[in-house]
Design a protein around this motif. Sequence first.
Motif, PDB file in Angstrom:
ATOM      1  N   VAL A  56      12.699 -14.720  33.506  1.00  0.00           N
ATOM      2  CA  VAL A  56      13.485 -15.019  32.303  1.00  0.00           C
ATOM      3  C   VAL A  56      12.584 -15.071  31.074  1.00  0.00           C
ATOM      4  CG1 VAL A  56      14.838 -16.818  31.149  1.00  0.00           C
ATOM      5  CG2 VAL A  56      15.356 -16.187  33.508  1.00  0.00           C
ATOM      6  N   HIS A  57      11.387 -15.624  31.224  1.00  0.00           N
ATOM      7  CA  HIS A  57      10.449 -15.654  30.099  1.00  0.00           C
ATOM      8  C   HIS A  57      10.060 -14.238  29.662  1.00  0.00           C
ATOM      9  CE1 HIS A  57       9.992 -19.950  30.732  1.00  0.00           C
ATOM     10  NE2 HIS A  57       9.147 -20.021  29.716  1.00  0.00           N
ATOM     11  N   VAL A  58       9.781 -13.374  30.648  1.00  0.00           N
ATOM     12  CA  VAL A  58       9.425 -11.988  30.323  1.00  0.00           C
ATOM     13  C   VAL A  58      10.596 -11.287  29.650  1.00  0.00           C
ATOM     14  CG1 VAL A  58       8.819  -9.746  31.309  1.00  0.00           C
ATOM     15  CG2 VAL A  58       7.714 -11.820  32.170  1.00  0.00           C
ATOM     16  N   TYR A  59      11.789 -11.470  30.191  1.00  0.00           N
ATOM     17  CA  TYR A  59      13.004 -10.888  29.603  1.00  0.00           C
ATOM     18  C   TYR A  59      13.187 -11.368  28.162  1.00  0.00           C
ATOM     19  CZ  TYR A  59      18.083  -9.915  29.284  1.00  0.00           C
ATOM     20  OH  TYR A  59      19.334  -9.487  28.905  1.00  0.00           O
ATOM     21  N   SER A  60      12.868 -12.635  27.917  1.00  0.00           N
ATOM     22  CA  SER A  60      13.052 -13.212  26.577  1.00  0.00           C
ATOM     23  C   SER A  60      12.138 -12.574  25.544  1.00  0.00           C
ATOM     24  CB  SER A  60      12.802 -14.724  26.625  1.00  0.00           C
ATOM     25  OG  SER A  60      13.728 -15.377  27.454  1.00  0.00           O
ATOM     26  N   LEU A  61      11.006 -12.020  25.996  1.00  0.00           N
ATOM     27  CA  LEU A  61      10.121 -11.341  25.052  1.00  0.00           C
ATOM     28  C   LEU A  61      10.856 -10.220  24.320  1.00  0.00           C
ATOM     29  CD1 LEU A  61       6.849 -11.048  27.193  1.00  0.00           C
ATOM     30  CD2 LEU A  61       7.282 -12.622  25.297  1.00  0.00           C
ATOM     31  N   GLY A  62      11.727  -9.519  25.050  1.00  0.00           N
ATOM     32  CA  GLY A  62      12.507  -8.461  24.419  1.00  0.00           C
ATOM     33  C   GLY A  62      13.772  -8.981  23.758  1.00  0.00           C
ATOM     34  N   TYR A  63      14.482  -9.874  24.439  1.00  0.00           N
ATOM     35  CA  TYR A  63      15.777 -10.352  23.939  1.00  0.00           C
ATOM     36  C   TYR A  63      15.626 -11.150  22.645  1.00  0.00           C
ATOM     37  CZ  TYR A  63      20.612 -11.969  24.257  1.00  0.00           C
ATOM     38  OH  TYR A  63      21.948 -12.197  24.005  1.00  0.00           O
ATOM     39  N   MET A  64      14.567 -11.962  22.540  1.00  0.00           N
ATOM     40  CA  MET A  64      14.380 -12.836  21.371  1.00  0.00           C
ATOM     41  C   MET A  64      13.341 -12.278  20.403  1.00  0.00           C
ATOM     42  SD  MET A  64      16.521 -15.243  22.099  1.00  0.00           S
ATOM     43  CE  MET A  64      16.113 -16.540  20.936  1.00  0.00           C
ATOM     44  N   HIS A  65      13.019 -10.987  20.538  1.00  0.00           N
ATOM     45  CA  HIS A  65      11.937 -10.400  19.739  1.00  0.00           C
ATOM     46  C   HIS A  65      12.190 -10.542  18.240  1.00  0.00           C
ATOM     47  CE1 HIS A  65       8.731  -7.710  18.561  1.00  0.00           C
ATOM     48  NE2 HIS A  65       9.577  -6.945  17.905  1.00  0.00           N
ATOM     49  N   GLU A  66      13.430 -10.380  17.807  1.00  0.00           N
ATOM     50  CA  GLU A  66      13.730 -10.400  16.377  1.00  0.00           C
ATOM     51  C   GLU A  66      14.224 -11.767  15.894  1.00  0.00           C
ATOM     52  OE1 GLU A  66      16.485  -7.272  15.663  1.00  0.00           O
ATOM     53  OE2 GLU A  66      15.075  -5.677  16.207  1.00  0.00           O
ATOM     54  N   ASP A  67      14.266 -12.739  16.769  1.00  0.00           N
ATOM     55  CA  ASP A  67      14.744 -14.065  16.381  1.00  0.00           C
ATOM     56  C   ASP A  67      13.678 -14.784  15.558  1.00  0.00           C
ATOM     57  OD1 ASP A  67      15.205 -17.115  16.843  1.00  0.00           O
ATOM     58  OD2 ASP A  67      17.085 -16.186  17.498  1.00  0.00           O
ATOM     59  N   ARG A  68      14.061 -15.297  14.404  1.00  0.00           N
ATOM     60  CA  ARG A  68      13.107 -15.947  13.510  1.00  0.00           C
ATOM     61  C   ARG A  68      12.593 -17.274  14.068  1.00  0.00           C
ATOM     62  NH1 ARG A  68      16.437 -16.394   8.098  1.00  0.00           N
ATOM     63  NH2 ARG A  68      17.971 -17.001   9.674  1.00  0.00           N
ATOM     64  N   SER A  69      13.348 -17.870  14.985  1.00  0.00           N
ATOM     65  CA  SER A  69      12.962 -19.170  15.553  1.00  0.00           C
ATOM     66  C   SER A  69      12.516 -19.038  17.005  1.00  0.00           C
ATOM     67  CB  SER A  69      14.139 -20.148  15.458  1.00  0.00           C
ATOM     68  OG  SER A  69      14.558 -20.315  14.130  1.00  0.00           O
ATOM     69  N   SER A  70      11.941 -17.894  17.342  1.00  0.00           N
ATOM     70  CA  SER A  70      11.555 -17.675  18.741  1.00  0.00           C
ATOM     71  C   SER A  70      10.470 -18.653  19.200  1.00  0.00           C
ATOM     72  CB  SER A  70      11.086 -16.231  18.944  1.00  0.00           C
ATOM     73  OG  SER A  70       9.956 -15.950  18.143  1.00  0.00           O
ATOM     74  N   SER A  71       9.622 -19.131  18.291  1.00  0.00           N
ATOM     75  CA  SER A  71       8.612 -20.120  18.682  1.00  0.00           C
ATOM     76  C   SER A  71       9.284 -21.394  19.178  1.00  0.00           C
ATOM     77  CB  SER A  71       7.696 -20.437  17.498  1.00  0.00           C
ATOM     78  OG  SER A  71       6.940 -19.310  17.129  1.00  0.00           O
ATOM     79  N   ARG A  72      10.288 -21.846  18.450  1.00  0.00           N
ATOM     80  CA  ARG A  72      11.033 -23.034  18.873  1.00  0.00           C
ATOM     81  C   ARG A  72      11.737 -22.784  20.199  1.00  0.00           C
ATOM     82  NH1 ARG A  72      16.213 -24.108  17.375  1.00  0.00           N
ATOM     83  NH2 ARG A  72      16.074 -22.731  15.557  1.00  0.00           N
ATOM     84  N   TYR A  73      12.229 -21.582  20.381  1.00  0.00           N
ATOM     85  CA  TYR A  73      12.907 -21.216  21.624  1.00  0.00           C
ATOM     86  C   TYR A  73      11.953 -21.306  22.817  1.00  0.00           C
ATOM     87  CZ  TYR A  73      14.786 -17.999  25.160  1.00  0.00           C
ATOM     88  OH  TYR A  73      15.207 -17.427  26.331  1.00  0.00           O
ATOM     89  N   PHE A  74      10.757 -20.723  22.680  1.00  0.00           N
ATOM     90  CA  PHE A  74       9.806 -20.731  23.797  1.00  0.00           C
ATOM     91  C   PHE A  74       9.248 -22.136  24.041  1.00  0.00           C
ATOM     92  CE2 PHE A  74       9.790 -16.107  23.226  1.00  0.00           C
ATOM     93  CZ  PHE A  74       9.797 -15.705  24.546  1.00  0.00           C
ATOM     94  N   ALA A  75       9.136 -22.930  22.988  1.00  0.00           N
ATOM     95  CA  ALA A  75       8.735 -24.330  23.193  1.00  0.00           C
ATOM     96  C   ALA A  75       9.786 -25.069  24.004  1.00  0.00           C
ATOM     97  CB  ALA A  75       8.529 -25.016  21.845  1.00  0.00           C
ATOM     98  N   GLY A  76      11.062 -24.813  23.694  1.00  0.00           N
ATOM     99  CA  GLY A  76      12.149 -25.421  24.454  1.00  0.00           C
ATOM    100  C   GLY A  76      12.157 -24.969  25.901  1.00  0.00           C
ATOM    101  N   LEU A  77      11.887 -23.675  26.142  1.00  0.00           N
ATOM    102  CA  LEU A  77      11.811 -23.170  27.515  1.00  0.00           C
ATOM    103  C   LEU A  77      10.685 -23.852  28.292  1.00  0.00           C
ATOM    104  CD1 LEU A  77      12.315 -19.279  27.555  1.00  0.00           C
ATOM    105  CD2 LEU A  77      13.888 -21.054  28.288  1.00  0.00           C
ATOM    106  N   SER A  78       9.536 -24.025  27.655  1.00  0.00           N
ATOM    107  CA  SER A  78       8.409 -24.680  28.331  1.00  0.00           C
ATOM    108  C   SER A  78       8.737 -26.132  28.646  1.00  0.00           C
ATOM    109  CB  SER A  78       7.152 -24.600  27.460  1.00  0.00           C
ATOM    110  OG  SER A  78       6.690 -23.270  27.355  1.00  0.00           O
ATOM    111  N   LEU A  79       9.380 -26.822  27.703  1.00  0.00           N
ATOM    112  CA  LEU A  79       9.778 -28.204  27.960  1.00  0.00           C
ATOM    113  C   LEU A  79      10.764 -28.271  29.117  1.00  0.00           C
ATOM    114  CD1 LEU A  79       9.763 -31.212  27.197  1.00  0.00           C
ATOM    115  CD2 LEU A  79      11.627 -30.718  25.594  1.00  0.00           C
ATOM    116  N   PHE A  80      11.684 -27.325  29.159  1.00  0.00           N
ATOM    117  CA  PHE A  80      12.643 -27.302  30.264  1.00  0.00           C
ATOM    118  C   PHE A  80      11.934 -27.083  31.596  1.00  0.00           C
ATOM    119  CE2 PHE A  80      14.936 -24.757  33.327  1.00  0.00           C
ATOM    120  CZ  PHE A  80      15.961 -25.628  33.649  1.00  0.00           C
TER     121      PHE A  80
END
Length: 601
Positions: free
Chosen positions: A91-115
Amino acid sequence: MAAWLILLAPLVSAVLIWLLLKSSRALSSYVSVAAVGLSFVCSCVVFAGGDFTVSFNWIDFGPRLTVPIGLTIDALSKTMLLVVTGVGLLVHVYSLGYMHEDRSSSRYFAGLSLFMFSMLGIVLANNFVMMFIFWELVGVSSYLLIGHWYEKASAADASKKAFLVNRIGDFGFMIGILMIWALLGTVTFSDLEPAVAKLVKDPVGNAAILSFLTVAVLFVFMGPVGKSAQMPLHVWLPDAMEGPTPVSALIHAATMVAAGVYLLVRVNFLLVAAPMAQNVIAWVGMITSLMAALMATQQNDIKRILAYSTLSQLGYMIGAVGFGAAQAAMFHLFTHAFFKASLFLGAGSVIHGMHHEQDIWRMGGLKNKMVPTFITFGIASLALMGLPYVTSGFYSKDAILLAAANKSWIFLGLGLATALLTAFYMTRLFVVTFLNKPMSDAAKHAHESPLVMTAPLMILSVPAVIFGFGGVAKWFNLDVPHGPDPLHVPMLAAAVFVWGTVMGWFVYRNRQSDPIRIGLFARKFYFDELYDVLVKLTQETLARLSAFVDKYLIDGLLVKGATTLAFSAGFVLRFFQSGNVQAYAIFFGLGVILLMLLAFR
C-alpha cells in the motif's frame, strides 16, 4: 532486536516526517516506505525464528496491578505481522503513485507510519492495557487518514463519525478490561489463561464468577464490534471510504478492521469459558455478514460496494470465533487481507484511470483500456467470491462454513446465503465496470495507471490464489475438517458460487442502469436515519435542555440576577451618599424617629 525494530521503525518515521520532513514530499514518502519495508523484513526474520516474549514492568503497584510493556511472538502474532507489514508495504508503494500530486502527501505518509506503529503495537501486545493504548492510537491515526482531505465536508464528517462510533465500542472494551482485572487480578494474557482454566475446572462452584466473566467478555466484545464494524456499530466503515483509496485498502480492508478479530482470537480462552457470550458473538457476526451483503447489492459507488463486502467478510470471521473455530477465522483474515487489498487498490486504479469517477454506472468497457487492472481485479473478485478449489477465498470460507455446519444448520444457512449474495454483487460490480459498454466520456477515455500502482496489484493477485493450498492451511491447523461430513459443505459452497455468478451475469450483462432497486437495502436498512432520530431525541434534546438551564437559570437568574441585584442596591444607596451634611442630618433624624416607632410599637 528484530521484534523491537518491527514496532519502532514506523514510529521513528512518523516523528521524523512530522518534525523535520513535512516540507519535502518526496523524502517523506521514501522514509515512510523504507520504515515499513524494514518492519516487513524484520517480520520475515521473526516468522522464520522461534516463539518468545520480551517485556519489562511499566506499572507495578504490587501483585494486584502489574502492567508490563511486552512483545509476544507466537504463531498468531507472526501471522498477523506478515499481514500488516506485507500489505502495508504494498500500500505504501502504491501510494507513491496515487498520492504523487497531493500537496499534503507528507502529512499522509506521516499518518500511515503512525497507523503502522499503532497496528503493530496491537499485534505484539502481551496484555490488555498495552493493547488498549495501541487500540486508541489506531483510532487516532484512522481519524487523521480518513479526514486527510478535510477540505471536503464529507471527509471531515466521515472522520468524526468513525472516531465517535469507535469511542462507543472502546468505552465498553475499557469496562470489560477493568472487570477482568477486578475478577482475576491481572491483565497479562499469559497469566489470565491459567487463571481462567482454574475457574472452568469447577463450573458449579464458580457459577457466579463465570457469570461475571460472561458479562466482562461481552463488554470486551464491544471493542471488536466498533473496530471491526459489526452491527449495530457498522455505520462508520462505508463513510470512511471518503479517505484516499490506499487508506481504504490498508486500514478499512486488510488491517485495522481485522484488529477486532485478532483480539478475539488472542483471548479465545476467555470465550471458551463464557459459552453464552460466544453464542452472542456468533449471532452478531452472521447477522452482520448477511445484512451487509444485502446492502452491497444496491450500492453504486465502487468503493462502498467493497466496504460493505468487508463488513460481510468480517462478519464471517467474527461468526467463526463464535463457533469456536478461531483458527478458521484467522485463516480467512489472512486470505481476505490480500485479495481485499487487491480489490481496493484495483478500485483506486479504476478511479485514477476514470479521472476520479466512482459510480459504476458511469464506467464500462474498461477491460480493453486497463488490462492489468482488469485481470488482477478479476482474480481478486474470484477469490472473494470463492471460486471452488482454485482461489484462497474458497478454502478459508469453506473452513468457516464447515465450522458453522458443525455448530448449527441455521448458521450454515446464513453463511451460504451470504456466499450467494457475495457472488452476485461481485459479478454485478465486475460486469458493469469492465465488461459492459462505456457509459460516460470518462470511460471512453480511461487509461491504465502507472506501474508503481499496477505492480502491487499483480503481486497481491498471487496470494489471492496460492494461499489456499496445502502448507498455508496446515499453518492454521485446518488439515482436519470441522465436521462429520467434509464433502457436503464444499459442494454447497460451489453450488451457491455458480448460482450467484450466473444470476449476476444474466441480470447485469449489457445493462446501462440498475434493473433492481430495493429501497430497504439501498438505504442500508435505515440505520443512519434511525441514529439521526435517536441523536435528536436524546443528545440534541439534552443539549437544548442544558442550553436553556445554562442561559436562563444559571446565567440569567443566578449569575446575572446576582449582579443585577448588587448593581441595583448600589444604585439606590448612592443617593444616600450625597456629601451634603444637612441631608445626612435629615437621614439621621428620620432614622431616630423610625427606631422610636419600632421600639414603642
